[in-house]
Design a protein around this motif. Structure first.
Motif, mmCIF file in Angstrom:
data_model
loop_
_atom_site.group_PDB
_atom_site.id
_atom_site.type_symbol
_atom_site.label_atom_id
_atom_site.label_comp_id
_atom_site.label_asym_id
_atom_site.label_seq_id
_atom_site.Cartn_x
_atom_site.Cartn_y
_atom_site.Cartn_z
ATOM 1 N N GLY A 271 -35.389 0.041 13.968
ATOM 2 C CA GLY A 271 -34.807 -1.167 13.406
ATOM 3 C C GLY A 271 -33.581 -1.639 13.594
ATOM 4 N N THR A 299 -36.188 5.415 6.578
ATOM 5 C CA THR A 299 -36.615 4.067 6.315
ATOM 6 C C THR A 299 -36.138 3.142 7.724
ATOM 7 O OG1 THR A 299 -37.144 2.069 5.153
ATOM 8 C CG2 THR A 299 -35.485 3.477 4.523
ATOM 9 N N ASP A 300 -36.628 2.002 7.787
ATOM 10 C CA ASP A 300 -35.954 1.183 8.685
ATOM 11 C C ASP A 300 -35.473 0.034 7.798
ATOM 12 O OD1 ASP A 300 -37.927 -0.551 8.368
ATOM 13 O OD2 ASP A 300 -38.901 -0.478 10.288
ATOM 14 N N GLY A 302 -36.908 -2.449 6.530
ATOM 15 C CA GLY A 302 -37.530 -3.657 6.559
ATOM 16 C C GLY A 302 -36.748 -4.377 7.846
ATOM 17 N N SER A 303 -36.012 -3.799 8.718
ATOM 18 C CA SER A 303 -35.206 -4.353 10.034
ATOM 19 C C SER A 303 -36.046 -4.515 11.101
ATOM 20 C CB SER A 303 -33.617 -3.860 9.986
ATOM 21 O OG SER A 303 -33.892 -2.400 10.294
ATOM 22 N N SER A 304 -37.119 -3.864 11.433
ATOM 23 C CA SER A 304 -37.723 -3.739 12.793
ATOM 24 C C SER A 304 -38.080 -4.944 13.106
ATOM 25 C CB SER A 304 -38.945 -3.077 12.321
ATOM 26 O OG SER A 304 -39.932 -3.534 11.466
ATOM 27 N N ARG A 305 -38.359 -5.994 12.174
ATOM 28 C CA ARG A 305 -38.687 -7.297 12.703
ATOM 29 C C ARG A 305 -37.670 -8.039 13.182
ATOM 30 N NH1 ARG A 305 -36.825 -10.993 8.879
ATOM 31 N NH2 ARG A 305 -36.252 -10.166 7.006
ATOM 32 N N ASN A 310 -39.809 -7.035 18.709
ATOM 33 C CA ASN A 310 -40.468 -6.151 17.533
ATOM 34 C C ASN A 310 -41.473 -4.912 18.254
ATOM 35 O OD1 ASN A 310 -41.140 -5.268 15.001
ATOM 36 N ND2 ASN A 310 -41.897 -7.277 14.412
ATOM 37 N N GLY A 319 -42.735 2.234 9.366
ATOM 38 C CA GLY A 319 -41.236 1.606 8.776
ATOM 39 C C GLY A 319 -40.692 2.444 7.779
#
Length: 362
Positions: A271, A299-300, A302-305, A310, A319
């Motif tokens: 991410g 954890t990423d 929630g930034s992988s998107r 992606n 994630g």
């Protein structure tokens, strides 16, 4: 096997060290209780040339070459003598080639391993490092470099898209170019009762040309160690984020031996941001061996998107992940040997083997 030779050139002495050796993979891992046809050894070659007085004024030239089975690195560094109270300068040219497994690799076996995604990065960097004089327990380094990144496939041909047809570079062309200003500050303190360590890195992409990448990337690592009788408890927290332009290969890859054990490299997530926590308790078994128990999580955020294309979503990365287990540390004439047995959130068991600080013939 290795060989070292000193060559006298005028008043200078040039040290040449050549090492071709079979060594166990530095971060080899494979699922426990599973047969594997992967070779347990890699052919590693290295060449080091040092000239301590290049132009007769104590200028130092260092040339190093390292070749692995799938990667290579060439570094040429030139240092001029300066007073100790002034920043030390180092001009460098570096070229590296390595598989991009952390972001474009494919997780397999419940994410306990990562397969090659057919993407390799060829990087050429030219720049200058300025190391500030150490003050107390703090030290810092400032560098500026031009970097040219060219993705290639396993056959050595330039590519612009991954196996799913998504762009690999930020520019969409066969390469990315950037000028990066980097500031790194370090704090280190060690006593008989423990240690403290903190590192902060900030990188800024400078828009010298409109098509070059403009971004800000920071990363920190904070570690604290405490002695508990004969045992030693070490906890660390790693985090980072990037804003602005970015190529997928610049994403933070989470998972693997140096991150969250129990997963393959980058198999937890990739991410724009990351946060990884590691805790390990070591207990000496004898003078040469230590036993450890550990817990890792990452954890990423929630930034992988937010990563172009992606890749984390397309590869089904969760994630977030955690791993726990136990291991052994051995001190040997070859170096420090590490064996870790980890279990991840999918109850997949993985055995890691690591070798660090290999002794060479000098």
């Amino acid at each position: 096997m290795g060989a070292q030779k000193s060559i006298h050139a005028g008043r200078a002495k040039i040290d040449v060290n050549v090492d071709f050796t079979h060594k166990l993979c530095t971060s080899l891992m494979f699922p426990a209780f599973r047969d594997t046809s992967s070779p347990l050894s890699l052919v590693i070659g290295s060449l080091y040339i040092k000239h301590p007085n290049l132009f007769g004024g104590s200028e130092k030239l260092d040339v190093s070459w390292d070749k692995g089975l799938y990667d290579s690195n060439v570094l040429v560094a030139f240092r001029r003598p300066r007073p100790e109270w002034r920043p030390q300068q180092c001009f460098f040219i570096q070229h590296s080639l390595s598989p991009e497994i952390g972001v474009h690799g494919t997780p397999v076996d419940n994410f306990s391993r990562s397969g090659s995604g057919g993407v390799n990065l060829s990087k050429l960097a030219v720049g200058l490092d300025l190391s500030e004089p150490a003050s107390s327990k703090w030290s810092s380094t400032t560098s500026v470099k031009f970097e040219h990144v060219r993705p290639i496939n396993d056959d050595g041909r330039a590519i612009t898209r991954d196996l799913d047809g998504f762009p690999i570079t930020c520019s969409g062309n066969t390469h990315d170019s950037m000028v990066v200003l980097k500031q790194e500050s370090r704090f280190a303190k060690a006593t008989d009762q423990g240690l403290s360590h903190f590192t902060m890195q900030i990188e800024q992409g400078i828009p010298v040309v409109s098509k070059w990448l403009i971004f800000n990337r920071f990363k920190f690592v904070a570690s604290k160690g405490v002695r508990l009788g004969p045992a030693f408890l070490l906890a660390s927290l790693t985090g980072g984020s990037i804003v602005g332009d970015m190529a997928p290969y610049q994403a933070f890859a989470i998972g693997g031996l140096g991150s969250v054990r129990g997963y393959g490299e980058g198999a937890v997530g990739s991410g724009r941001s990351c946060l990884v926590a590691n805790t390990e308790l070591a207990l000496p078994l004898n003078e040469m061996t230590e036993g450890t128990i550990f817990l890792d999580c990452g954890t990423d955020l929630g930034s992988s998107r937010l990563v172009p294309g992606n890749p984390s979503l397309r590869q089904g990365k969760p994630g977030f992940g955690y791993g726990f287990g136990y291991g052994l540390r051995f001190k040997s004439p070859l170096g420090h040997l590490q064996v870790d047995y980890a279990i991840n959130a999918f109850n997949q068991k993985t055995l890691y083997f690591g070798v660090t600080n290999l002794a060479s013939s000098t």
